[in-house]
Design a protein around this motif. Structure first.
Motif, PDB file in Angstrom:
ATOM      1  N   VAL A 372       0.235  -2.195  57.794  1.00 16.39           N
ATOM      2  CA  VAL A 372       0.047  -3.623  57.545  1.00 16.39           C
ATOM      3  C   VAL A 372       0.644  -4.468  58.664  1.00 16.39           C
ATOM      4  CG1 VAL A 372       2.180  -4.074  56.249  1.00 16.39           C
ATOM      5  CG2 VAL A 372       0.072  -5.302  55.649  1.00 16.39           C
ATOM      6  N   GLN A 373       1.538  -3.881  59.464  1.00 22.21           N
ATOM      7  CA  GLN A 373       2.175  -4.625  60.546  1.00 22.21           C
ATOM      8  C   GLN A 373       1.365  -4.597  61.849  1.00 22.21           C
ATOM      9  OE1 GLN A 373       6.654  -4.381  60.710  1.00 22.21           O
ATOM     10  NE2 GLN A 373       6.310  -2.556  59.457  1.00 22.21           N
ATOM     11  N   ILE A 374       0.486  -3.623  61.991  1.00 18.19           N
ATOM     12  CA  ILE A 374      -0.230  -3.447  63.261  1.00 18.19           C
ATOM     13  C   ILE A 374      -1.013  -4.704  63.679  1.00 18.19           C
ATOM     14  CG2 ILE A 374      -2.076  -2.135  64.385  1.00 18.19           C
ATOM     15  CD1 ILE A 374      -1.022   0.366  62.975  1.00 18.19           C
ATOM     16  N   PRO A 375      -1.696  -5.405  62.760  1.00 16.12           N
ATOM     17  CA  PRO A 375      -2.409  -6.627  63.193  1.00 16.12           C
ATOM     18  C   PRO A 375      -1.490  -7.709  63.754  1.00 16.12           C
ATOM     19  CG  PRO A 375      -3.233  -5.874  61.061  1.00 16.12           C
ATOM     20  CD  PRO A 375      -2.011  -5.071  61.352  1.00 16.12           C
ATOM     21  N   TYR A 376      -0.209  -7.650  63.454  1.00 14.05           N
ATOM     22  CA  TYR A 376       0.732  -8.645  63.964  1.00 14.05           C
ATOM     23  C   TYR A 376       1.182  -8.334  65.390  1.00 14.05           C
ATOM     24  CZ  TYR A 376       1.387 -10.455  59.182  1.00 14.05           C
ATOM     25  OH  TYR A 376       1.208 -11.006  57.929  1.00 14.05           O
ATOM     26  N   LEU A 377       0.928  -7.112  65.875  1.00 16.41           N
ATOM     27  CA  LEU A 377       1.361  -6.746  67.228  1.00 16.41           C
ATOM     28  C   LEU A 377       0.586  -7.573  68.259  1.00 16.41           C
ATOM     29  CD1 LEU A 377       1.593  -2.862  66.887  1.00 16.41           C
ATOM     30  CD2 LEU A 377       3.486  -4.394  67.510  1.00 16.41           C
ATOM     31  N   HIS A 378       1.318  -8.253  69.106  1.00 17.11           N
ATOM     32  CA  HIS A 378       0.714  -9.052  70.175  1.00 17.11           C
ATOM     33  C   HIS A 378       1.603  -8.905  71.394  1.00 17.11           C
ATOM     34  CE1 HIS A 378      -1.753 -11.970  72.125  1.00 17.11           C
ATOM     35  NE2 HIS A 378      -0.824 -12.904  72.171  1.00 17.11           N
ATOM     36  N   HIS A 379       1.006  -8.525  72.512  1.00 19.24           N
ATOM     37  CA  HIS A 379       1.795  -8.091  73.678  1.00 19.24           C
ATOM     38  C   HIS A 379       2.768  -6.998  73.247  1.00 19.24           C
ATOM     39  CE1 HIS A 379      -0.068 -11.235  75.963  1.00 19.24           C
ATOM     40  NE2 HIS A 379       0.555 -12.225  75.328  1.00 19.24           N
ATOM     41  N   ASP A 380       2.345  -6.207  72.243  1.00 16.18           N
ATOM     42  CA  ASP A 380       3.129  -5.076  71.722  1.00 16.18           C
ATOM     43  C   ASP A 380       4.475  -5.525  71.154  1.00 16.18           C
ATOM     44  OD1 ASP A 380       1.241  -2.954  72.472  1.00 16.18           O
ATOM     45  OD2 ASP A 380       1.711  -3.625  74.515  1.00 16.18           O
ATOM     46  N   MET A 381       4.491  -6.728  70.610  1.00 13.63           N
ATOM     47  CA  MET A 381       5.679  -7.256  69.928  1.00 13.63           C
ATOM     48  C   MET A 381       5.297  -7.720  68.530  1.00 13.63           C
ATOM     49  SD  MET A 381       7.561  -9.548  72.894  1.00 13.63           S
ATOM     50  CE  MET A 381       6.066 -10.348  73.504  1.00 13.63           C
ATOM     51  N   LEU A 382       6.200  -7.534  67.589  1.00 15.22           N
ATOM     52  CA  LEU A 382       6.038  -8.082  66.254  1.00 15.22           C
ATOM     53  C   LEU A 382       6.829  -9.384  66.142  1.00 15.22           C
ATOM     54  CD1 LEU A 382       6.381  -4.921  63.979  1.00 15.22           C
ATOM     55  CD2 LEU A 382       4.310  -6.268  64.377  1.00 15.22           C
ATOM     56  N   PRO A 383       6.403 -10.291  65.270  1.00 17.45           N
ATOM     57  CA  PRO A 383       7.149 -11.540  65.081  1.00 17.45           C
ATOM     58  C   PRO A 383       8.331 -11.341  64.146  1.00 17.45           C
ATOM     59  CG  PRO A 383       5.274 -11.520  63.626  1.00 17.45           C
ATOM     60  CD  PRO A 383       5.179 -10.246  64.435  1.00 17.45           C
ATOM     61  N   PHE A 384       9.036 -12.421  63.896  1.00 21.30           N
ATOM     62  CA  PHE A 384      10.115 -12.420  62.924  1.00 21.30           C
ATOM     63  C   PHE A 384       9.558 -12.594  61.514  1.00 21.30           C
ATOM     64  CE2 PHE A 384      12.225 -13.700  66.804  1.00 21.30           C
ATOM     65  CZ  PHE A 384      13.459 -13.065  66.732  1.00 21.30           C
ATOM     66  N   ASN A 385      10.217 -12.014  60.565  1.00 25.15           N
ATOM     67  CA  ASN A 385       9.982 -12.345  59.162  1.00 25.15           C
ATOM     68  C   ASN A 385      10.698 -13.660  58.881  1.00 25.15           C
ATOM     69  OD1 ASN A 385      10.689 -12.381  56.223  1.00 25.15           O
ATOM     70  ND2 ASN A 385       9.598 -10.441  56.213  1.00 25.15           N
ATOM     71  N   GLY A 386      10.080 -14.541  58.110  1.00 24.86           N
ATOM     72  CA  GLY A 386      10.671 -15.856  57.868  1.00 24.86           C
ATOM     73  C   GLY A 386      11.986 -15.833  57.106  1.00 24.86           C
ATOM     74  N   ASP A 387      12.260 -14.721  56.423  1.00 24.08           N
ATOM     75  CA  ASP A 387      13.535 -14.610  55.711  1.00 24.08           C
ATOM     76  C   ASP A 387      14.427 -13.585  56.390  1.00 24.08           C
ATOM     77  OD1 ASP A 387      15.171 -15.545  53.610  1.00 24.08           O
ATOM     78  OD2 ASP A 387      14.813 -13.713  52.481  1.00 24.08           O
ATOM     79  N   GLU A 388      14.206 -13.384  57.667  1.00 19.34           N
ATOM     80  CA  GLU A 388      14.944 -12.409  58.460  1.00 19.34           C
ATOM     81  C   GLU A 388      16.308 -12.983  58.843  1.00 19.34           C
ATOM     82  OE1 GLU A 388      16.138 -10.843  62.361  1.00 19.34           O
ATOM     83  OE2 GLU A 388      15.481 -12.860  61.830  1.00 19.34           O
TER      84      GLU A 388
END
Length: 638
Positions: A372-388
């Motif tokens: 489920v996280q793979i679509p979030y990969l951009h420039h091979d980076m994942l974003p932050f979770n908003g409650d991180e």
């Protein structure tokens, strides 16, 4: 008793340290002799508070070793009043036994949206009964329409009287003699009634007390309960016997009691007393501590909690309800980071047990957590979770939520590589097709994305470009409101709810779009201390020992004066130094810092400034991290 008695007086300033008494179905949080919160089940609104009335008395609170059973003494020489708090082993029932040689009063208060009234239930057993219904809770997660929770507070008639002194406020006056107080609550009213009937029917009065419960030789004599108290002591004795308690370090007992009392029967643990929801991130610390002490079953239960939610909903949120289906805590980018914590918990459990059968069972959930996280990969980076941690804690502004996250990306890499390897060894290669490739691709450019002049940066703004994949709508905290409020929840500008993408990488409420969306300052790439020791804590192979040690030492040299320090930071530093070649002097210094942050009840809190707690207390996450790191350091300082 365990450790030094805690001194408490209502009229004077107090350290604020709290303790917990829980059996998985009901939990009470105490501050000295005061019960400041009760939850039944663990995710529910606060049912009530029970406080000694301000009358100038000084109270001593102490805990029986290897248990959550607490004693409170007061009166001249602290020997005139004795209160004893514990939970029933099998039912959602909190019990307070009172023996007194003088009259004193307690105030029972039902906060929030509550209806409380005297009822005739249990009168035939010699009890006065206050029945209540409570709704509401934390406004971010609970709503007033949520299913109400029902409860009863029973007070034995013999030496007590009850008077209503205000809306949902009652005074309980205890005369010399013995008084019994039982409190039970649940979402199902029948569960409460049946449990109390079983307990009351077992004979709560007239059983001679074991004299070893008395701290003071001249404490007033008289009968107390024995059977239910004995059962609770047996439970804790058996629990302690599952680890090597002989000669164990002094910090272990209080820390594991803090953690175990806060584990629900479903397996999840709350973030803290104020946030009674099972957080994936916050449950990672307790899971690591359970494994470090050999409590493999308890660590597996943490995973069970997530797996059972996933089976019901087909998804996972940052925080889930314990003992009830709802609430489910939303945030921006809620499918990243918290999902990796679940995978790493499974990895750690497997590495400790080699339990392939269990991993086969939860494999579909683990695979979903990563895919489920793979679509979030951009420039091979994942974003932050908003409650991180860094976003929610205000170390990074909400406008950086779509930056590349060093921690989120690292956790995905480690989790995906482990699960892919496990799948290949266990005949499930086809199911992880593409997962290993995504992880290796992110790993190959990780240094380029997050290392700058030898420093590991927490965030990379380069991910948030015009081609960034992004949902058009989301739920969480408005970036503009967060900027205006200075990351302060409760500020009039702070907004939580439905958000829209402003076309520039930020999530804002709809009323901000006509003004251009987010209008605050852009968040730069930052070096945040605890990020430097994150690879070591997650046992990553991305960096070698020399690099890990250099980052740990860089973190160690940072000036913490007047800065906000997360309660788990010293533990992560200690862990990194132990695993990657720190000197004995460095390990000792870091270990002393970890020990210094423990509160007087032997648990750790969320945030500190100059060594003093500034936010929520008695946290399973920080306590679990600290416990594992301290245990690891024992072998290096022997």
């Amino acid at each position: 008793m365990a450790g030094k008695a805690r001194i408490f007086q209502n009229e004077t300033g107090d350290t604020g340290a709290i303790h917990s008494i829980g059996n998985g179905s009901i939990i009470g949080y105490g501050q000295g002799p005061n019960i400041v919160s009760v939850y039944a089940p663990y995710t529910s609104p606060n049912h009530f508070t029970l406080k000694v009335e301000s009358d100038g008395r000084t109270w001593e609170t102490s805990r029986e070793p290897h248990t959550d059973i607490h004693h409170h003494h007061a009166g001249e020489g602290c020997d005139r009043i004795h209160m004893l708090d514990y939970c029933h082993t099998d039912y959602p029932c909190l019990i307070r036994e009172i023996r007194s040689a003088e009259t004193f009063s307690l105030e029972l208060c039902f906060p929030g949206i509550t209806d409380s009234h005297m009822s005739g239930l249990f009168a035939d057993a010699g009890y006065q009964c206050i029945t209540y219904v409570v709704k509401g809770g934390n406004p971010i997660i609970f709503h007033t329409s949520h299913t109400p929770f029902t409860g009863h507070v029973l007070i034995s008639r013999a030496c007590s009287s009850i008077a209503e002194i205000g809306a949902n406020r009652w005074r309980i006056t205890c005369s010399p003699g013995e008084t019994m107080l039982l409190a039970s609550g649940a979402e199902d009213a029948g569960t409460v009634i049946l449990g109390l009937r079983e307990i009351v029917g077992s004979g709560l009065e007239g059983i001679q007390v074991d004299r070893d419960v008395c701290v003071h030789a001249n404490a007033p004599a008289g009968p107390l309960t024995a059977s239910h108290l004995k059962d609770r002591r047996v439970f804790w004795k058996r629990y302690a016997a599952r680890r090597n308690t002989a000669g164990e370090p002094d910090y272990v007992d209080a820390a594991i009691v803090c953690i175990k009392t806060q584990q629900s029967v479903q397996g999840g643990l709350p973030s803290c007393r104020e946030l009674q929801y099972g957080y994936s991130r916050d449950n990672y610390g307790p899971s690591r501590a359970f494994l470090a002490l050999g409590y493999h079953e308890d660590a597996r239960k943490v995973l069970d909690f997530r797996f059972n939610k996933w089976r019901v909903f087909g998804s996972l949120r940052n925080a889930e309800g314990m003992g009830c289906f709802e609430p489910r805590h939303f945030s921006e980018n809620e499918e990243v980071e918290q999902t990796s914590y679940t995978v790493l918990s499974a990895r750690d459990y497997w590495q400790a047990t080699k339990d392939d059968t269990y991993i086969h069972m939860v494999f579909p959930m683990l695979l979903w957590c990563l895919q489920v996280q793979i679509p979030y990969l951009h420039h091979d980076m994942l974003p932050f979770n908003g409650d991180e941690t860094y976003i929610a804690g205000g170390l990074l502004g909400r406008s950086a939520v779509n930056h590349g996250s060093a921690e989120s990306t690292l956790m995905f890499i480690e989790g995906a590589l482990w699960l892919s390897g496990w799948a290949v060894r266990n005949g499930r290669t086809r199911e992880v097709f593409g997962l290993e490739a995504a992880a290796f691709k992110a790993k190959a450019v990780y240094r380029r994305n997050f290392l700058s002049e030898g420093k590991l940066l927490a965030n990379n703004p380069r991910r948030m470009d015009a081609d960034m994949p992004c949902l058009s709508a989301n739920r969480g905290v408005c970036a503009q409101a967060d900027y205006v409020s200075g990351h302060r929840f409760g500020h009039e500008a702070f907004y939580v709810g439905l958000l829209l993408h402003d076309g520039k990488g930020h999530f804002v409420r709809d009323m901000e779009l006509p003004s251009g969306g987010y209008r605050g300052e852009a968040e730069p790439a930052k070096e945040i201390g605890q990020v430097l020791v994150t690879p070591a804590w997650f046992r990553s192979a991305l960096f070698n020992d020399a690099e890990m040690l250099r980052m740990a030492r860089s973190f160690m040299r940072m000036d913490r004066e007047n800065l906000v320090v997360a309660g788990h930071e010293p533990a992560m530093l200690l862990y990194a130094l132990c695993r990657h070649g720190g000197t004995k002097e460095e390990i000792t210094e870091a270990r002393n810092l970890v020990r210094a942050y423990a509160n007087e009840n032997g648990s750790w809190d969320e945030y500190y400034r100059n060594g003093h707690t500034i936010t929520v207390r008695h946290r399973p996450w920080e306590t679990g991290y600290s416990l594992e790191a301290l245990l690891l350091s024992e072998s290096f300082l022997a």
